[in-house]
Write an enzyme that holds these catalytic residues in place. Structure first.
Site, mmCIF file in Angstrom:
data_model
loop_
_atom_site.group_PDB
_atom_site.id
_atom_site.type_symbol
_atom_site.label_atom_id
_atom_site.label_comp_id
_atom_site.label_asym_id
_atom_site.label_seq_id
_atom_site.Cartn_x
_atom_site.Cartn_y
_atom_site.Cartn_z
ATOM 1 N N ARG A 150 0.847 -1.186 0.000
ATOM 2 C CA ARG A 150 0.000 0.000 0.000
ATOM 3 C C ARG A 150 0.886 1.241 0.000
ATOM 4 O O ARG A 150 2.019 1.215 0.485
ATOM 5 C CB ARG A 150 -0.914 0.011 1.219
ATOM 6 C CG ARG A 150 -1.830 -1.211 1.347
ATOM 7 C CD ARG A 150 -2.596 -1.177 2.661
ATOM 8 N NE ARG A 150 -3.521 -2.299 2.792
ATOM 9 C CZ ARG A 150 -3.221 -3.453 3.397
ATOM 10 N NH1 ARG A 150 -2.009 -3.629 3.927
ATOM 11 N NH2 ARG A 150 -4.109 -4.425 3.469
ATOM 12 N N LYS A 174 -1.784 -2.728 8.093
ATOM 13 C CA LYS A 174 -2.948 -2.293 8.851
ATOM 14 C C LYS A 174 -3.003 -2.996 10.206
ATOM 15 O O LYS A 174 -2.661 -4.171 10.317
ATOM 16 C CB LYS A 174 -4.226 -2.603 8.064
ATOM 17 C CG LYS A 174 -4.436 -1.701 6.849
ATOM 18 C CD LYS A 174 -5.774 -1.988 6.199
ATOM 19 C CE LYS A 174 -6.057 -1.026 5.054
ATOM 20 N NZ LYS A 174 -7.377 -1.300 4.423
ATOM 21 N N HIS A 245 -2.654 2.465 -5.757
ATOM 22 C CA HIS A 245 -3.482 1.286 -5.491
ATOM 23 C C HIS A 245 -3.682 0.480 -6.765
ATOM 24 O O HIS A 245 -3.807 -0.751 -6.723
ATOM 25 C CB HIS A 245 -4.832 1.712 -4.900
ATOM 26 C CG HIS A 245 -5.462 0.673 -4.046
ATOM 27 N ND1 HIS A 245 -4.854 0.188 -2.906
ATOM 28 C CD2 HIS A 245 -6.634 -0.001 -4.156
ATOM 29 C CE1 HIS A 245 -5.637 -0.729 -2.349
ATOM 30 N NE2 HIS A 245 -6.718 -0.857 -3.095
ATOM 31 N N ARG A 248 -0.819 -1.732 -7.098
ATOM 32 C CA ARG A 248 -1.004 -2.863 -6.170
ATOM 33 C C ARG A 248 -1.934 -3.905 -6.800
ATOM 34 O O ARG A 248 -1.660 -5.107 -6.763
ATOM 35 C CB ARG A 248 -1.577 -2.332 -4.855
ATOM 36 C CG ARG A 248 -1.955 -3.382 -3.808
ATOM 37 C CD ARG A 248 -2.329 -2.649 -2.523
ATOM 38 N NE ARG A 248 -3.081 -3.442 -1.572
ATOM 39 C CZ ARG A 248 -2.528 -4.247 -0.661
ATOM 40 N NH1 ARG A 248 -1.212 -4.388 -0.619
ATOM 41 N NH2 ARG A 248 -3.274 -4.909 0.204
ATOM 42 N N HIS A 271 -3.571 -9.016 3.298
ATOM 43 C CA HIS A 271 -5.010 -9.053 3.500
ATOM 44 C C HIS A 271 -5.344 -9.897 4.726
ATOM 45 O O HIS A 271 -4.835 -11.011 4.873
ATOM 46 C CB HIS A 271 -5.724 -9.664 2.284
ATOM 47 C CG HIS A 271 -5.772 -8.748 1.104
ATOM 48 N ND1 HIS A 271 -5.897 -9.206 -0.198
ATOM 49 C CD2 HIS A 271 -5.708 -7.393 1.015
ATOM 50 C CE1 HIS A 271 -5.905 -8.170 -1.021
ATOM 51 N NE2 HIS A 271 -5.786 -7.073 -0.315
ATOM 52 N N TYR A 280 -9.156 -10.726 -6.993
ATOM 53 C CA TYR A 280 -8.205 -10.747 -8.091
ATOM 54 C C TYR A 280 -8.366 -11.976 -8.975
ATOM 55 O O TYR A 280 -7.926 -11.972 -10.119
ATOM 56 C CB TYR A 280 -6.775 -10.667 -7.543
ATOM 57 C CG TYR A 280 -6.551 -9.385 -6.800
ATOM 58 C CD1 TYR A 280 -6.384 -8.180 -7.474
ATOM 59 C CD2 TYR A 280 -6.554 -9.360 -5.403
ATOM 60 C CE1 TYR A 280 -6.215 -6.989 -6.786
ATOM 61 C CE2 TYR A 280 -6.374 -8.176 -4.713
ATOM 62 C CZ TYR A 280 -6.209 -7.003 -5.403
ATOM 63 O OH TYR A 280 -6.050 -5.832 -4.721
#
Length: 308
Positions: A150, A174, A245, A248, A271, A280
């Site tokens: 990110r 995150k 993004h 990414r 994730h 994806y």
């Protein structure tokens, strides 16, 4: 002048910041959603946390829908109010949790825009990497595409996070979750060139250990990184304009197209849920169908006969 419900929202924000360690973006979004809920509650004469019941929450969400809010926004606002009412219930401010009775608006899953592998190669091979800024910009794009990190993670990297010998980078994602991501040789080479011949020209007392620096020597800001990506793509021309993004998304799609398994891609991207990564697989399936339509001798005729 605040009322008890608004005070409860402020206290909830402090709880999210101190105990849940949510990202600044999520915190702003949730508090903005709940401020909107407070405004609606006040408009119908309700100012106490105890006034939150499923009828009020559904009426508020119905109004959001009537105002034309997107499904993604409605889903986020539902999630925000659910987290809030669960918090109030646990604190004893609500006898029952009305958030449990709310349905979740189904989010549309738009396929993310991605570069083709040829476009990605052309972008990185043709980028003008002259001077300190050029070296930095090439390293930024190589790392974004080569690792799938990110933009906030990229800007948070320190010099010591890159292990050139093992060709890995340590990323803080995150929720404070740390992961190790492999880095390809072109990205390692671009970063080494930047560290040797670019970074010293921009570094000053404000630089600290930051891997990537802005024009004034401080740590590169995500806004500046986004501008770098848009500007450099525009300079190459005939390459679709994408954000960091989008790079990414491109990295994830190309990994799957190259044969990577879904779990590995999940680990690389950081994730928390495999369901997020599964998006994806749809991107790759669409790409494969497009290739099939263009290349297979019976694809177009079969497709046309199906439509008759």
């Amino acid at each position: 002048m605040s009322n008890p419900l608004e005070e409860a929202v402020l206290e909830f924000g402090r709880h999210l910041r101190a105990e849940r360690d949510v990202s600044p973006h999520t915190l702003r979004a949730y508090l903005g959603d709940l401020e909107d809920l407070c405004t609606y509650a006040r408009s119908v004469g309700l100012t106490e946390p105890q006034a939150l019941d499923v009828s009020l929450l559904r009426a508020w969400l119905a109004r959001q829908h009537a105002l034309g809010r997107s499904r993604a926004t409605l889903a986020r606002r539902t999630a925000a109010v659910r987290t809030f009412t669960r918090h109030l219930h646990r604190r004893g401010l609500l006898e029952n949790d009305p958030g449990l009775l709310l349905g979740t608006p189904k989010r549309t899953q738009d396929l993310p825009g991605v570069l083709t592998q040829d476009d990605a190669a052309r972008l990185l091979d043709e980028l003008d990497a002259q001077g300190p800024v050029g070296l930095r910009d090439l390293a930024v794009l190589e790392v974004l595409y080569g690792t799938g990190v990110r933009v906030s993670e990229l800007c948070g990297l320190d010099i010591d996070d890159l292990d050139t010998g093992r060709r890995t980078v340590r990323v803080l994602g995150k929720g404070g979750r740390e992961r190790t991501v492999p880095v390809g040789e072109p990205a390692v080479r671009a970063v080494q060139d930047w560290l040797r011949a670019g970074r010293p020209a921009l570094a000053n007392e404000e630089s600290g250990p930051a891997l990537f620096l802005g024009a004034r020597g401080g740590r590169l800001h995500p806004t500046s990184a986004r501008r770098i990506v848009h500007t450099r793509i525009a300079e190459v021309g005939e390459v679709p304009d994408l954000s960091p993004h989008g790079l990414r998304h491109s990295a994830a799609t190309h990994l799957l197209e190259g044969g990577a398994d879904l779990r590995s891609v999940q680990e690389i991207l950081g994730h928390a849920s495999l369901q997020t990564t599964q998006l994806y697989t749809h991107v790759s399936a669409e790409r494969l169908k497009q290739v099939h339509r263009q290349a297979h001798p019976r694809s177009v005729r079969d497709h046309e006969s199906d439509s008759r």
